[in-house]
Design an enzyme around this catalytic site. Sequence first.
Site, PDB file in Angstrom:
ATOM      1  N   ASP A   8      56.042  27.212  32.695  1.00 34.65           N
ATOM      2  CA  ASP A   8      56.464  27.609  34.046  1.00 34.65           C
ATOM      3  C   ASP A   8      55.845  26.753  35.163  1.00 34.65           C
ATOM      4  O   ASP A   8      54.625  26.748  35.337  1.00 34.65           O
ATOM      5  CB  ASP A   8      56.088  29.070  34.311  1.00 34.65           C
ATOM      6  CG  ASP A   8      56.514  30.018  33.197  1.00 34.65           C
ATOM      7  OD1 ASP A   8      56.569  29.585  32.022  1.00 34.65           O
ATOM      8  OD2 ASP A   8      56.768  31.198  33.495  1.00 34.65           O
ATOM      9  N   GLU A  39      60.941  28.939  36.413  1.00 38.04           N
ATOM     10  CA  GLU A  39      61.221  30.239  37.057  1.00 38.04           C
ATOM     11  C   GLU A  39      60.337  30.545  38.259  1.00 38.04           C
ATOM     12  O   GLU A  39      60.669  31.421  39.049  1.00 38.04           O
ATOM     13  CB  GLU A  39      61.117  31.378  36.030  1.00 38.04           C
ATOM     14  CG  GLU A  39      59.691  31.661  35.601  1.00 38.04           C
ATOM     15  CD  GLU A  39      59.409  33.121  35.287  1.00 38.04           C
ATOM     16  OE1 GLU A  39      60.332  33.934  35.312  1.00 38.04           O
ATOM     17  OE2 GLU A  39      58.235  33.429  35.039  1.00 38.04           O
ATOM     18  N   ASN A  40      59.177  29.838  38.392  1.00 37.50           N
ATOM     19  CA  ASN A  40      58.285  30.096  39.530  1.00 37.50           C
ATOM     20  C   ASN A  40      58.162  28.880  40.440  1.00 37.50           C
ATOM     21  O   ASN A  40      57.201  28.748  41.204  1.00 37.50           O
ATOM     22  CB  ASN A  40      56.883  30.486  39.036  1.00 37.50           C
ATOM     23  CG  ASN A  40      56.908  31.586  37.997  1.00 37.50           C
ATOM     24  OD1 ASN A  40      56.666  31.334  36.816  1.00 37.50           O
ATOM     25  ND2 ASN A  40      57.229  32.793  38.415  1.00 37.50           N
ATOM     26  N   ASN A  67      62.304  36.122  34.036  1.00 39.77           N
ATOM     27  CA  ASN A  67      62.490  37.335  34.839  1.00 39.77           C
ATOM     28  C   ASN A  67      62.573  37.029  36.339  1.00 39.77           C
ATOM     29  O   ASN A  67      63.012  37.867  37.109  1.00 39.77           O
ATOM     30  CB  ASN A  67      61.366  38.339  34.562  1.00 39.77           C
ATOM     31  CG  ASN A  67      59.984  37.749  34.741  1.00 39.77           C
ATOM     32  OD1 ASN A  67      59.665  36.709  34.156  1.00 39.77           O
ATOM     33  ND2 ASN A  67      59.161  38.388  35.535  1.00 39.77           N
ATOM     34  N   HIS A  68      62.136  35.818  36.743  1.00 40.89           N
ATOM     35  CA  HIS A  68      62.226  35.445  38.163  1.00 40.89           C
ATOM     36  C   HIS A  68      63.485  34.635  38.489  1.00 40.89           C
ATOM     37  O   HIS A  68      63.583  34.070  39.589  1.00 40.89           O
ATOM     38  CB  HIS A  68      60.983  34.665  38.593  1.00 40.89           C
ATOM     39  CG  HIS A  68      59.746  35.511  38.679  1.00 40.89           C
ATOM     40  ND1 HIS A  68      59.558  36.441  39.678  1.00 40.89           N
ATOM     41  CD2 HIS A  68      58.655  35.590  37.880  1.00 40.89           C
ATOM     42  CE1 HIS A  68      58.387  37.050  39.496  1.00 40.89           C
ATOM     43  NE2 HIS A  68      57.828  36.552  38.410  1.00 40.89           N
ATOM     44  N   HIS A 153      60.899  33.838  26.741  1.00 38.71           N
ATOM     45  CA  HIS A 153      60.202  34.274  27.954  1.00 38.71           C
ATOM     46  C   HIS A 153      59.812  35.732  27.758  1.00 38.71           C
ATOM     47  O   HIS A 153      60.629  36.639  27.920  1.00 38.71           O
ATOM     48  CB  HIS A 153      61.124  34.097  29.152  1.00 38.71           C
ATOM     49  CG  HIS A 153      60.383  34.089  30.444  1.00 38.71           C
ATOM     50  ND1 HIS A 153      59.700  32.994  30.891  1.00 38.71           N
ATOM     51  CD2 HIS A 153      60.186  35.059  31.362  1.00 38.71           C
ATOM     52  CE1 HIS A 153      59.136  33.276  32.049  1.00 38.71           C
ATOM     53  NE2 HIS A 153      59.404  34.529  32.356  1.00 38.71           N
ATOM     54  N   HIS A 178      56.080  32.583  30.312  1.00 40.93           N
ATOM     55  CA  HIS A 178      55.903  33.805  31.118  1.00 40.93           C
ATOM     56  C   HIS A 178      54.447  34.200  31.307  1.00 40.93           C
ATOM     57  O   HIS A 178      54.085  34.665  32.383  1.00 40.93           O
ATOM     58  CB  HIS A 178      56.684  34.992  30.537  1.00 40.93           C
ATOM     59  CG  HIS A 178      56.496  36.293  31.281  1.00 40.93           C
ATOM     60  ND1 HIS A 178      56.967  36.472  32.567  1.00 40.93           N
ATOM     61  CD2 HIS A 178      55.881  37.450  30.924  1.00 40.93           C
ATOM     62  CE1 HIS A 178      56.652  37.721  32.958  1.00 40.93           C
ATOM     63  NE2 HIS A 178      55.990  38.312  31.987  1.00 40.93           N
ATOM     64  N   HIS A 180      51.804  32.242  31.272  1.00 39.83           N
ATOM     65  CA  HIS A 180      51.148  31.214  32.092  1.00 39.83           C
ATOM     66  C   HIS A 180      49.797  30.721  31.578  1.00 39.83           C
ATOM     67  O   HIS A 180      49.092  30.017  32.305  1.00 39.83           O
ATOM     68  CB  HIS A 180      50.978  31.695  33.544  1.00 39.83           C
ATOM     69  CG  HIS A 180      52.268  31.811  34.305  1.00 39.83           C
ATOM     70  ND1 HIS A 180      52.325  31.806  35.677  1.00 39.83           N
ATOM     71  CD2 HIS A 180      53.555  31.918  33.904  1.00 39.83           C
ATOM     72  CE1 HIS A 180      53.572  31.924  36.077  1.00 39.83           C
ATOM     73  NE2 HIS A 180      54.355  32.004  35.009  1.00 39.83           N
TER      74      HIS A 180
END
Length: 273
Positions: A8, A39-40, A67-68, A153, A178, A180
């Site tokens: 991520d 995603e981030n 999820n983001h 994820h 996810h 991290h």
Amino acid sequence: MRLLFLGDIVGRPGRAAVIERLPSLRERWRLDGVIINGENAAGGFGITEAICDEVLAAGADAITLGNHSWDQREALVFIERQPRLLRPVNYPPGTPGRGANLIDMRSGGRVLVINVMGRLFMDPLDDPFAAVDREIEACPLARVADAIVVDVHAEATSEKEALGHHLDGRVSLVVGTHTHVPTADYRVLKGGTAYMSDAGMCGDYDSVLGMQKEESIRRFLQKTPGSRMEPGLGEGTLSGIAVETDDRTGLALRVAPVRLGPHLEEAWPRFWD
Ligand SMILES: [Fe+2]
Ligand SMILES: [Fe+2]
């Protein structure tokens, strides 16, 4: 094939690390394919079209989400015209974008990239095992895809390991995202699938999961609303996994962790030096 998967991207430090380091890594390691979870990437929350284009231009062949995915609402629209951007495959039918795609790598070769989300301690979605099985049956390794990369994820290591063993021998790489934080369990499973429970993140590790630590600590100490979570401001570190696959079978031959930047002990695929 020589594949690099990075975890991520969190905010500006993560983007800067990717943009500064990836072009030379592609060349130095003669990479055939680069896949990055994004995603981030936009301030810690989701991805914008401009950032997506920037990461692709830096040398990514595909970008996965999680999820983001929809934190930046524009992603709901531009994902439809960006076949290299993937959201979890087990979202409900009718969700914009795609969860899997056979993607032409810039240096030749076609990689089936699948993004799937776990269900333990996450939003309830469709069965991730069945969803990935369907994609692989439609596009099998070696016969259609030169390599298959599955970004799981998910929160729970048990779910990631179970999916890794379930897919062993049928895909090139199962890698978690996810959480991290990079895990030390990178290896080639018995059937020839490379596996790592979490790729870690590309971001500032002097933080809590890439976000400024002060606000995160405060939220644990005081259960009152505070300020917005913002990404760390320090230099970003790249984190992920390097995989070399067999050209005939598409399965993994060797793997190595990748950690380049401050705060973590550096690691890279010495077999490509
Ligand atoms: Fe993330
Ligand atoms: Fe996530």
